[in-house]
Design an enzyme around this catalytic site. Structure first.
Site, PDB file in Angstrom:
ATOM      1  N   GLU A 299       0.880  -1.171   0.000  1.00  0.00           N
ATOM      2  CA  GLU A 299       0.000   0.000   0.000  1.00  0.00           C
ATOM      3  C   GLU A 299       0.908   1.209   0.000  1.00  0.00           C
ATOM      4  O   GLU A 299       1.567   1.482   1.006  1.00  0.00           O
ATOM      5  CB  GLU A 299      -0.878   0.016   1.261  1.00  0.00           C
ATOM      6  CG  GLU A 299      -1.773  -1.207   1.438  1.00  0.00           C
ATOM      7  CD  GLU A 299      -2.925  -1.235   0.464  1.00  0.00           C
ATOM      8  OE1 GLU A 299      -3.182  -0.211  -0.202  1.00  0.00           O
ATOM      9  OE2 GLU A 299      -3.562  -2.290   0.349  1.00  0.00           O
TER      10      GLU A 299
ATOM     11  N   CYS B 271      -3.322   8.397   3.621  1.00  0.00           N
ATOM     12  CA  CYS B 271      -2.976   7.913   2.281  1.00  0.00           C
ATOM     13  C   CYS B 271      -4.133   8.114   1.313  1.00  0.00           C
ATOM     14  O   CYS B 271      -3.944   8.208   0.111  1.00  0.00           O
ATOM     15  CB  CYS B 271      -2.621   6.439   2.361  1.00  0.00           C
ATOM     16  SG  CYS B 271      -3.860   5.471   3.228  1.00  0.00           S
TER      17      CYS B 271
HETATM   18  P1  NAP Z   1       8.127   5.032   4.892  1.00  0.00           P
HETATM   19  O1  NAP Z   1       9.197   5.978   5.245  1.00  0.00           O
HETATM   20  O2  NAP Z   1       8.204   4.308   3.609  1.00  0.00           O
HETATM   21  O3  NAP Z   1       8.076   4.005   6.116  1.00  0.00           O
HETATM   22  C1  NAP Z   1       7.119   2.985   6.160  1.00  0.00           C
HETATM   23  C2  NAP Z   1       7.632   1.840   6.999  1.00  0.00           C
HETATM   24  O4  NAP Z   1       8.743   1.210   6.341  1.00  0.00           O
HETATM   25  C3  NAP Z   1       8.161   2.265   8.367  1.00  0.00           C
HETATM   26  O5  NAP Z   1       7.774   1.288   9.312  1.00  0.00           O
HETATM   27  C4  NAP Z   1       9.661   2.272   8.169  1.00  0.00           C
HETATM   28  O6  NAP Z   1      10.369   2.091   9.361  1.00  0.00           O
HETATM   29  C5  NAP Z   1       9.826   1.095   7.256  1.00  0.00           C
HETATM   30  N1  NAP Z   1      11.073   1.090   6.496  1.00  0.00           N
HETATM   31  C6  NAP Z   1      11.869   2.126   6.174  1.00  0.00           C
HETATM   32  N2  NAP Z   1      12.922   1.695   5.438  1.00  0.00           N
HETATM   33  C7  NAP Z   1      12.771   0.362   5.309  1.00  0.00           C
HETATM   34  C8  NAP Z   1      13.536  -0.658   4.660  1.00  0.00           C
HETATM   35  N3  NAP Z   1      14.657  -0.387   3.998  1.00  0.00           N
HETATM   36  N4  NAP Z   1      13.090  -1.923   4.723  1.00  0.00           N
HETATM   37  C9  NAP Z   1      11.963  -2.224   5.383  1.00  0.00           C
HETATM   38  N5  NAP Z   1      11.206  -1.310   6.010  1.00  0.00           N
HETATM   39  C10 NAP Z   1      11.604  -0.031   5.973  1.00  0.00           C
HETATM   40  O7  NAP Z   1       6.696   5.730   4.911  1.00  0.00           O
HETATM   41  P2  NAP Z   1       6.088   6.716   6.028  1.00  0.00           P
HETATM   42  O8  NAP Z   1       6.804   8.010   5.896  1.00  0.00           O
HETATM   43  O9  NAP Z   1       6.019   6.059   7.347  1.00  0.00           O
HETATM   44  O10 NAP Z   1       4.581   6.861   5.539  1.00  0.00           O
HETATM   45  C11 NAP Z   1       4.143   7.846   4.651  1.00  0.00           C
HETATM   46  C12 NAP Z   1       3.810   7.245   3.310  1.00  0.00           C
HETATM   47  O11 NAP Z   1       2.981   6.109   3.479  1.00  0.00           O
HETATM   48  C13 NAP Z   1       3.036   8.184   2.411  1.00  0.00           C
HETATM   49  O12 NAP Z   1       3.594   8.167   1.130  1.00  0.00           O
HETATM   50  C14 NAP Z   1       1.630   7.582   2.376  1.00  0.00           C
HETATM   51  O13 NAP Z   1       0.925   7.825   1.183  1.00  0.00           O
HETATM   52  C15 NAP Z   1       1.892   6.147   2.567  1.00  0.00           C
HETATM   53  N6  NAP Z   1       0.732   5.498   3.170  1.00  0.00           N
HETATM   54  C16 NAP Z   1      -0.014   4.637   2.423  1.00  0.00           C
HETATM   55  C17 NAP Z   1      -1.109   4.005   2.981  1.00  0.00           C
HETATM   56  C18 NAP Z   1      -1.932   3.036   2.187  1.00  0.00           C
HETATM   57  O14 NAP Z   1      -2.725   2.331   2.786  1.00  0.00           O
HETATM   58  N7  NAP Z   1      -1.789   2.964   0.885  1.00  0.00           N
HETATM   59  C19 NAP Z   1      -1.453   4.247   4.314  1.00  0.00           C
HETATM   60  C20 NAP Z   1      -0.684   5.136   5.047  1.00  0.00           C
HETATM   61  C21 NAP Z   1       0.420   5.755   4.467  1.00  0.00           C
HETATM   62  P3  NAP Z   1      10.981   3.345  10.158  1.00  0.00           P
HETATM   63  O15 NAP Z   1       9.847   4.201  10.536  1.00  0.00           O
HETATM   64  O16 NAP Z   1      11.669   2.720  11.315  1.00  0.00           O
HETATM   65  O17 NAP Z   1      11.925   4.015   9.200  1.00  0.00           O
END
Ligand code: NAP
Length: 516
Positions: A257, A296
């Protein structure tokens, strides 16, 4: 002394061995707690979840697991006040926005608890009718769905520490699959606290629910072929996950997602001030400000007939102007903070990118903060951007600003509107506003291929529609293309991800008693 949150793995609370990462109040700027997952034996933790948790869950029927989920709901409800306090401090959200996350999660869990009762005393699901494989009816093929013999790893985004946990854990646990949740670091506290309350309740068998708070390092390496991985977050991280050996080589089933440039569309035929017009204006303003636009599914692009561009701009701006922004502890505040400074910086940078191709119709920077120090608080007012050059504004169709920002654009005719929406390359949700049922239905079908959910708002459902951005467990959540291509929720459909489908080819003397 700052509390260090423990991880719960292999049936034990385990502290990390590192210095930990501070979680910070985005309004007051003070450190709240620390998280740390350094030094955990993830291979052993995952093995315990698969072997102990998975086995114990699979020994139960769907009805029994549903009964546990219903009891988990009661535990979460009993601790709700603590969750709201954590959300206020760690996410900087006003009460209503905290409720979207907390109560949304609990509602989703209770929906699956009810759904599970209907699946009865079985331990596997029947998929379709038996089919004869030859001229004789004796030898047939019956498809079945059995719970996967691995674990479900959830890597979640920061914006829904409660809902993000339960919308995934509810169908997994109901399916009989143990869960390991890795919340986003910035807001891990609420997820950790909810898991702690559920673990302490003793309702779930050991190994059924684990939580790892802190870095994601090593998590994917510990995945095995029958595990499943559900990721919610940015497109960049999604790309890393897709190319990891667990997915690329070990065929771990993955659901993504990712981000999304969701749209709202006011159909031709609307006039300024009529019901459809007002419904769009209200919903856009709500979507921009709820959770400070950190959803999102939030509306990012708004398409209206050319003649209504000015009137819509004025009406949305008037609503945004009334939104008080600042400290969520102040009763007069309607919109709280962004989650942290990194997000505030990202929103400002994203706004600058969009402002190269659009103008500010309502400038969020002009909102004075209530009860919050602008030098410390990660608060920003809502900004409505607009451009009449919708075709040329490529950045508007491809830059997701994860905050209280949306861009208004005019369209010439229905075909033009559909083409502009399509430039989002696949989104989670689109909403359509109008009064002509036939036109609404036809447009919904046109947009369905590019969206996981099409939310149609006509005046007859004005008081009862569930909102553009609200994800209801009964409906599909996920979207094609840029949105990640994932599928979650959608009632019983969510269980598919946690089951393996197999065709059993056998004599009817074997199949009939098996199917029952
Ligand atoms: P993110 O930076 O991609 O982080 C998401 C998750 O991935 C966090 O738990 C993060 O851990 C982890 N992560 C980071 N680097 C990783 C790696 N190399 N390998 C595995 N996991 C890793 O996203 P975010 O800033 O938290 O969220 C914002 C984004 O999420 C927005 O773009 C939004 O549109 C999207 N979103 C989508 C939905 C949906 O249902 N489609 C829902 C909510 C949000 P850490 O926090 O420890 O770095």
């Amino acid at each position: 002394m700052i509390e260090r949150l423990s991880n719960y793995v292999a049936g034990q609370w385990q502290a990390g061995t590192g210095a930990g990462t501070p979680l910070v109040d985005p309004v007051l700027g003070n450190e709240l707690v620390r998280v740390d997952a350094t030094g955990l034996d993830l291979a052993a933790a995952f093995a315990y979840a698969r072997e102990q948790g998975g086995k114990a869950l699979r020994a139960l029927s769907y009805r029994q697991r549903a009964a546990i989920l219903a009891d988990v709901v009661k535990v979460l409800q009993a601790n709700r006040d603590a969750y709201e306090e954590i959300a206020t401090a760690n996410s900087g959200t006003v009460k209503n926005d905290s409720a979207v996350d907390i109560d949304g999660g609990v509602y989703t869990l209770s929906t699956y608890a009810r759904l599970g009762v209907g699946l009865g005393d079985r331990r596997f699901l029947i998929d379709g009718e038996p089919a004869s494989l030859g001229k004789e009816a004796l030898f047939q093929s019956q498809h079945v769905m059995v719970p996967t013999r691995g674990l479900a790893l959830f890597i979640n985004a920061f914006n829904f520490p409660s809902w993000g946990l339960w919308e995934k854990a509810a169908p997994a646990l109901l399916s009989g699959v143990p869960v390991v949740i890795k919340p986003a670091t910035a807001t891990a506290w609420l997820t950790q606290r909810m898991v702690k309350d559920v673990v302490d309740s003793g309702l779930l068998p050991p190994g059924a629910l684990s939580v790892v708070c802190g870095s994601s390092a090593g998590l994917l390496d510990a995945l095995e072929p029958f595990d499943v991985l559900s990721f919610t977050g940015s497109a960049e991280t999604a790309q890393l996950i897709r190319s990891h050996a667990a997915v690329a080589q070990r065929s771990v089933r993955v659901n993504i997602e990712a981000d999304s440039l969701n749209s709202a569309l006011l159909l031709e035929g609307a006039v300024a001030g009529d019901a459809a017009f007002e419904l769009l204006v209200k919903e856009v303003a709500r979507e921009m400000t709820q959770k400070s636009g950190q959803k999102c599914t939030a509306i990012r692009r708004v398409f209206v007939p050319e003649a209504l561009y000015g009137a819509v701009a004025e009406a949305i701006s008037a609503r945004l102007g009334k939104t008080s922004v600042g400290n969520p502890r102040n009763e007069s505040v309607r919109m709280g903070a962004l989650v942290n400074r990194a997000q505030l910086d990202a929103v400002r940078a994203g706004l600058a990118t969009l402002l190269s191709q659009a103008e500010a119709l309502h400038d969020g920077a002009k909102h004075a903060l209530v009860d919050a120090d602008p030098a410390v608080a990660c608060c920003v007012g809502p900004t409505l951007l607009g451009t009449r050059a919708a075709d040329a504004a490529d950045r508007v169709h491809d830059t997701e600003v994860f905050g209280p920002v949306a861009t208004l654009m005019p369209y010439r005719d229905a075909g033009h509107a559909l083409a502009l929406i399509q430039r989002g390359q696949g989104s989670l949700a689109v909403s359509i506003y109008g009064s002509d049922a036939a036109a609404l239905g036809a447009t919904a079908l046109e947009l369905a291929a590019g969206h996981g959910r099409v939310h149609v708002v006509s005046p007859d459902v004005a008081a009862m529609h569930t909102g553009h951005g609200n994800v209801m467990p009964q409906s599909l959540h996920g979207g094609p293309g840029r949105a990640g291509g994932g599928e979650e929720l959608g009632g019983a459909r969510a269980l598919n991800f946690y089951h393996r489908r197999a065709a059993i080819q056998a004599s009817t003397s074997v199949l009939s008693p098996m199917v029952g």
